[in-house]
Design an enzyme around this catalytic site. Structure first.
Site, short mmCIF file in Angstrom:
data_model
loop_
_atom_site.label_atom_id
_atom_site.label_comp_id
_atom_site.label_asym_id
_atom_site.label_seq_id
_atom_site.Cartn_x
_atom_site.Cartn_y
_atom_site.Cartn_z
N SER A 146 1.06 -12.26 -2.67
CA SER A 146 -0.26 -12.78 -2.32
C SER A 146 -1.29 -11.66 -2.43
O SER A 146 -0.97 -10.48 -2.28
CB SER A 146 -0.27 -13.30 -0.87
N TYR A 161 1.92 -11.86 7.77
CA TYR A 161 1.99 -12.45 6.44
C TYR A 161 1.75 -11.40 5.36
O TYR A 161 2.49 -11.34 4.37
CB TYR A 161 0.95 -13.57 6.33
#
Length: 255
Positions: A146, A161
């Protein structure tokens, strides 16, 4: 030797979401000639994707309910894939969950939850299929990281995350060095803001407009934008690309 016409199967984890990157990737890989195995926690969703892919592209497709954090479940699922479909030639580690929890509020349980799916899940599935790839002299492994891993969160993902997705960058790079001599590549794709179920309804019009204004191509990414890059990396012809990260963000985080 594996060529572009050799029958092969692509395994995609977490591909059940109707508006997700995984489903779009299953279609793109099938269109490129791969047979497809979809692994998802939701059995009905996995079966739905597999049927949709088979009907649309005329390939073999299998949908399996799989908890990627459970070694026994992963072993059983991959065993079914190996028994029913051509040899596994590609793996897309797409299964993942996000967390916006601020660092000072993150509990050990929350930290483990995020790492279990994003990192442990990728480890278990990759290790299960990598030996066969190496033995056959061909493999394409793609990890879904990401932009949060590169810029340090700030969009939808918090510290847990971002740390988990950053872990996948190191995972892919080290794996690329280890498995490269056996004909297996390992790469990452790092999406930016993509129009999926994860982002749906979480942006008010003002914030959405501000974020789009910061993207050089002036739009939010579509799942097909990411799926196309994954499919490019999964081609037999992409064998000289390994240990790299492709940013799919419309130029919003040029570095």
């Amino acid at each position: 030797m594996t060529t572009a016409t050799t029958p092969r199967t692509a395994v995609i984890t977490g591909a059940g979401s109707r508006r997700g990157i995984g489903r779009a990737t299953a279609h793109a890989l099938a269109a490129s000639g791969y047979h497809v195995a979809v692994l998802d926690l939701d059995k009905e969703a996995a079966l739905d994707v597999a049927q949709e892919v088979a009907d649309r592209h005329g390939v073999q497709a299998l949908g399996l309910a799989t908890d990627v954090t459970d070694p026994a479940a992963v072993d059983a699922a991959i065993g079914e894939v190996e028994a029913a479909l051509p040899p596994i030639g590609a793996l897309v580690n797409n299964a993942g969950i996000t967390s916006p929890v601020r660092f000072l509020d993150v509990t050990p349980a929350e930290w483990d939850r995020i790492f279990d799916v994003n990192v442990r899940g990728s480890f278990l599935v990759t290790q299960r299929v990598a030996a066969g790839m190496a033995e056959r002299g061909f493999g394409r492994i793609v990890f879904l990281s990401s932009v949060s891993a590169e810029r340090g969160g700030g969009v939808f993902g918090g510290v847990a995350y971002s740390a988990a997705k950053a872990g996948l960058l190191g995972f892919a790079r080290a794996l690329a060095r280890e498995l490269g001599p056996a004909g297996v590549t390992a790469n990452c794709v790092a999406p930016g803001l993509i129009d999926t179920d994860i982002t749906q309804g979480k942006l008010d019009d003002e914030r959405k407009a501000a974020m789009i204004a910061d993207v050089p191509v002036r739009r939010i990414g579509e799942v097909e934008d990411v799926a196309d890059v994954i499919t490019f990396l999964a081609r037999p012809e992409s064998g000289y690309l390994t240990g790299v990260t492709y940013d799919v963000n419309g130029g919003s985080h040029i570095h």
